[in-house]
Design a protein around this motif. Structure first.
Motif, PDB file in Angstrom:
ATOM      1  N   THR A 202       6.366  20.816   7.412  1.00 51.88           N
ATOM      2  CA  THR A 202       6.767  20.642   6.012  1.00 51.88           C
ATOM      3  C   THR A 202       7.405  21.921   5.484  1.00 51.88           C
ATOM      4  OG1 THR A 202       4.523  21.242   5.286  1.00 51.88           O
ATOM      5  CG2 THR A 202       5.010  18.896   5.559  1.00 51.88           C
ATOM      6  N   LYS A 203       8.141  21.799   4.366  1.00 51.06           N
ATOM      7  CA  LYS A 203       8.895  22.943   3.852  1.00 51.06           C
ATOM      8  C   LYS A 203       8.527  23.319   2.422  1.00 51.06           C
ATOM      9  CE  LYS A 203      12.894  21.643   6.702  1.00 51.06           C
ATOM     10  NZ  LYS A 203      14.332  21.268   6.693  1.00 51.06           N
ATOM     11  N   SER A 204       7.749  22.490   1.754  1.00 50.50           N
ATOM     12  CA  SER A 204       7.364  22.771   0.375  1.00 50.50           C
ATOM     13  C   SER A 204       5.932  22.339   0.159  1.00 50.50           C
ATOM     14  CB  SER A 204       8.281  22.027  -0.599  1.00 50.50           C
ATOM     15  OG  SER A 204       8.063  20.626  -0.500  1.00 50.50           O
ATOM     16  N   VAL A 205       5.334  22.811  -0.928  1.00 47.69           N
ATOM     17  CA  VAL A 205       3.957  22.422  -1.237  1.00 47.69           C
ATOM     18  C   VAL A 205       3.882  20.915  -1.492  1.00 47.69           C
ATOM     19  CG1 VAL A 205       2.075  22.663  -2.904  1.00 47.69           C
ATOM     20  CG2 VAL A 205       3.305  24.686  -2.118  1.00 47.69           C
ATOM     21  N   VAL A 206       4.881  20.373  -2.160  1.00 44.67           N
ATOM     22  CA  VAL A 206       4.899  18.929  -2.416  1.00 44.67           C
ATOM     23  C   VAL A 206       4.923  18.147  -1.108  1.00 44.67           C
ATOM     24  CG1 VAL A 206       6.208  17.016  -3.406  1.00 44.67           C
ATOM     25  CG2 VAL A 206       5.997  19.152  -4.676  1.00 44.67           C
ATOM     26  N   GLY A 207       5.807  18.580  -0.198  1.00 42.64           N
ATOM     27  CA  GLY A 207       5.880  17.919   1.102  1.00 42.64           C
ATOM     28  C   GLY A 207       4.592  18.072   1.891  1.00 42.64           C
ATOM     29  N   LEU A 208       3.992  19.253   1.788  1.00 43.54           N
ATOM     30  CA  LEU A 208       2.736  19.514   2.486  1.00 43.54           C
ATOM     31  C   LEU A 208       1.631  18.608   1.963  1.00 43.54           C
ATOM     32  CD1 LEU A 208       0.906  21.148   4.386  1.00 43.54           C
ATOM     33  CD2 LEU A 208       0.672  22.848   2.550  1.00 43.54           C
ATOM     34  N   MET A 209       1.533  18.468   0.640  1.00 46.05           N
ATOM     35  CA  MET A 209       0.496  17.628   0.051  1.00 46.05           C
ATOM     36  C   MET A 209       0.689  16.156   0.452  1.00 46.05           C
ATOM     37  SD  MET A 209      -1.601  19.580  -1.454  1.00 46.05           S
ATOM     38  CE  MET A 209      -1.228  20.731  -0.098  1.00 46.05           C
ATOM     39  N   LYS A 210       1.936  15.707   0.467  1.00 42.89           N
ATOM     40  CA  LYS A 210       2.224  14.328   0.878  1.00 42.89           C
ATOM     41  C   LYS A 210       1.790  14.112   2.326  1.00 42.89           C
ATOM     42  CE  LYS A 210       6.026  10.997   1.303  1.00 42.89           C
ATOM     43  NZ  LYS A 210       7.487  10.769   1.127  1.00 42.89           N
ATOM     44  N   PHE A 211       2.123  15.075   3.187  1.00 35.61           N
ATOM     45  CA  PHE A 211       1.746  14.986   4.601  1.00 35.61           C
ATOM     46  C   PHE A 211       0.221  14.974   4.736  1.00 35.61           C
ATOM     47  CE2 PHE A 211       0.414  16.927   8.558  1.00 35.61           C
ATOM     48  CZ  PHE A 211       1.226  16.330   9.512  1.00 35.61           C
TER      49      PHE A 211
END
Length: 220
Positions: A202-211
């Motif tokens: 992932t590349k962002s906190v938002v993407g990380l949280m979704k993952f």
């Protein structure tokens, strides 16, 4: 031994590492150090100006990971061979790097002469896994061929400490605040944070949280 000269670019965020590898390569016949790069931007700038055969690629890079740089290089310059040269000894990182397009994977803690073997092997269109990387694969009961296609990992994706950091990232704490709660330095938090992004792709906190939510690493 006479033969085609192998032109090498070293990508690492530590200048001392670049200088050390440069000294190692200068002692080898038919291998030439062309340049060093400490970021994604510098890497692409060198490739626009120089003909490169093999890149020695660190994974822990500022802003853009070596995995992402590898993907970009292979998209733009598919004939360039890439060898990961890293401290990462995690099966998921090895898998991601190979899938990104790396032809070799060498541990920094290994005998550095393996670096030379890796450069020569991938330049001949071969594949190279250092003894350390092979041991990691064996420990996970996977062969190099299985690693190319396997979708699961024998070990948890994140270490227990990385899970601690992930859960605190989800609470929107800063690196300093996370360090205080876990009794570790802010720099250590930054390292864990970077590794979490690399391992999850992932590349962002938002993407990380979704993952993390999709994989059941955290709950909402």
């Amino acid at each position: 031994m006479k033969g085609e000269n192998i032109r090498v670019l070293i990508v690492d965020d530590h200048q001392l590492m670049i200088e050390g590898l440069k000294a190692l390569l200068q002692d080898e016949e038919n291998i030439s150090f062309v340049a060093g790069a400490t970021s994604h931007q510098e890497t692409m700038a060198v490739l626009e100006q120089q003909n490169i055969d093999v890149i020695l690629m660190d994974i822990n890079m500022p802003e853009t990971s070596g995995i992402e740089i590898t993907k970009k290089v292979k998209e733009c310059y598919p004939d360039i061979k890439i060898v990961a040269l890293t401290m990462h000894d995690d099966i998921s990182v090895i898998s991601k790097m190979i899938r990104a397009g790396a032809s070799g994977y060498v541990m920094k803690k290994t005998n550095m002469h393996e670096v030379i073997d890796a450069v020569r092997t991938v330049h001949r269109s071969g594949k190279y896994l250092s003894a350390g990387a092979q041991n990691i694969i064996m420990d996970n009961l996977m062969s190099p061929e299985e690693l190319m296609d396997d979708k699961s990992n024998a070990k948890p994706l994140l270490s227990s400490r990385e899970m601690d950091v992930l859960k605190l990232i989800a609470t929107e704490l800063s690196n300093e605040q996370i360090g205080e709660k876990l009794f570790i330095s802010e720099r250590t938090v930054e390292v864990h944070r970077r590794n979490i992004f690399i391992k999850t792709g992932t590349k962002s906190v938002v993407g990380l949280m979704k993952f993390a939510i999709q994989k059941g690493l955290i709950s909402i």
